[in-house]
Enzyme design. Sequence first.
Site, PDB file in Angstrom:
ATOM      1  N   GLY A  46       0.656  -0.866   0.173  1.00  0.00           N
ATOM      2  CA  GLY A  46       0.086   0.044  -0.442  1.00  0.00           C
ATOM      3  C   GLY A  46       0.627   1.094   0.159  1.00  0.00           C
ATOM      4  N   SER A  47       0.322   2.098  -0.624  1.00  0.00           N
ATOM      5  CA  SER A  47       1.115   3.744  -0.350  1.00  0.00           C
ATOM      6  C   SER A  47       0.920   4.259   1.168  1.00  0.00           C
ATOM      7  CB  SER A  47       0.612   4.629  -1.209  1.00  0.00           C
ATOM      8  OG  SER A  47       0.735   4.290  -2.473  1.00  0.00           O
ATOM      9  N   GLY A  48       1.504   5.129   1.297  1.00  0.00           N
ATOM     10  CA  GLY A  48       1.357   6.202   2.698  1.00  0.00           C
ATOM     11  C   GLY A  48       2.683   5.348   3.006  1.00  0.00           C
ATOM     12  N   HIS A  49       3.894   4.398   2.824  1.00  0.00           N
ATOM     13  CA  HIS A  49       4.676   4.540   3.645  1.00  0.00           C
ATOM     14  C   HIS A  49       5.725   5.085   2.596  1.00  0.00           C
ATOM     15  CE1 HIS A  49       1.865   1.889   5.495  1.00  0.00           C
ATOM     16  NE2 HIS A  49       1.835   1.198   4.209  1.00  0.00           N
ATOM     17  N   ASP A 107      -2.014  -8.304   0.433  1.00  0.00           N
ATOM     18  CA  ASP A 107       0.089  -8.389  -0.076  1.00  0.00           C
ATOM     19  C   ASP A 107       0.040  -9.524  -0.848  1.00  0.00           C
ATOM     20  OD1 ASP A 107       1.228  -5.631  -0.290  1.00  0.00           O
ATOM     21  OD2 ASP A 107       0.010  -6.047   1.697  1.00  0.00           O
ATOM     22  N   HIS A 138      -0.059   0.084   9.344  1.00  0.00           N
ATOM     23  CA  HIS A 138      -1.238   0.731   9.371  1.00  0.00           C
ATOM     24  C   HIS A 138      -2.143   1.077   9.610  1.00  0.00           C
ATOM     25  CE1 HIS A 138      -0.189  -2.029   6.042  1.00  0.00           C
ATOM     26  NE2 HIS A 138      -0.382  -1.539   5.241  1.00  0.00           N
TER      27      HIS A 138
END
Length: 331
Positions: A54-57, A110, A219
């Site tokens: 996921g993005s945001g990391h 994932d 998350h």
Amino acid sequence: MKKFVNDPKQFVPEMLKGIALANPDTIKYVPEYNLIMRADAPDNNKVSIVQGSGSGHEPAHVMVVGPGMLDAACPGDVFAAPPSDYVYQTAKLVASDKGVLLLVNNYTGDRMAFEMASELAEAEGLTVKTLFINDDVAVQDSTWTVGRRGVAGNFFVIKAVGAKAAEGASLEEVAAIGEKVNSVTRTMGIALTACTPPAKGSPLFELGEDEMEVGVGIHGEPGRRRAKLVSANEIVDELLGAVVPDLPYQSGDRVALMINGLGGTPISELYLLYGIAAQKLADQGINVVKSYVGEYCTSLEMAGASLTLVKLDDEIEALLEAPASIVNRIF
């Protein structure tokens, strides 16, 4: 929460476009599959390394694409796994004669995406191996995971396999060093605030002014417990008390120590935590010989930090010291 955003649904594509425009000579953005890849990939003289999550990391994983690191990164939406077809297409685009190693942080979404992509790639005749990263000691199972989560320790696996691949090693050899690094890497984090995904527009969870989440996931998943905020010394004691016995790390060990910011923590506080942790490890006879302080795997603007230890030997240390170049040369 105020954010620089247009349409939240376009947040990730607009970010990826910006990364590519800022690095036109080294990075290529493929909007059809929402991926970032090296402009010179594939190289048939080396194994190609792919990771996605996921993005945001950020900077993980789209900003660690470059020589000696990832050949491509396939991100999903914020905190969401990428579609399996996008992972498959990414593997196809960077596939080399030596094969492709898929790195996967251990989350259910994932795993499903990458396992399906691996099956599709193999059905088309590509040579693919998959490596799962699970360095988080906070919990055995949690939201979105099957077993331990993959968190900031994934950086060390990326660095080691990227360096090994650059040497011209076989796919089996590259995967083996990744497994080895993962096996001696442990992480745990603490959050002081929540974060706000652009599409949600409100914090993922609530923490009181005097509370912290011990063992938080990247998350925002719950950790070991919610507790009253304590001093930095006590926070480091909590993190080391979970990480050190888990391998265990012992007197005489040589280690790499990472203090990773979760997105909203000043660098001054990260160095403060590093100094405390390094001294406490020295008091136990554990020798910190490589240091990493900064943002490696964040959670949007979450205030918090994680602590990672890697037990070193000559092979791992040499791979961590090998040259690498990534987006904007962050590392």
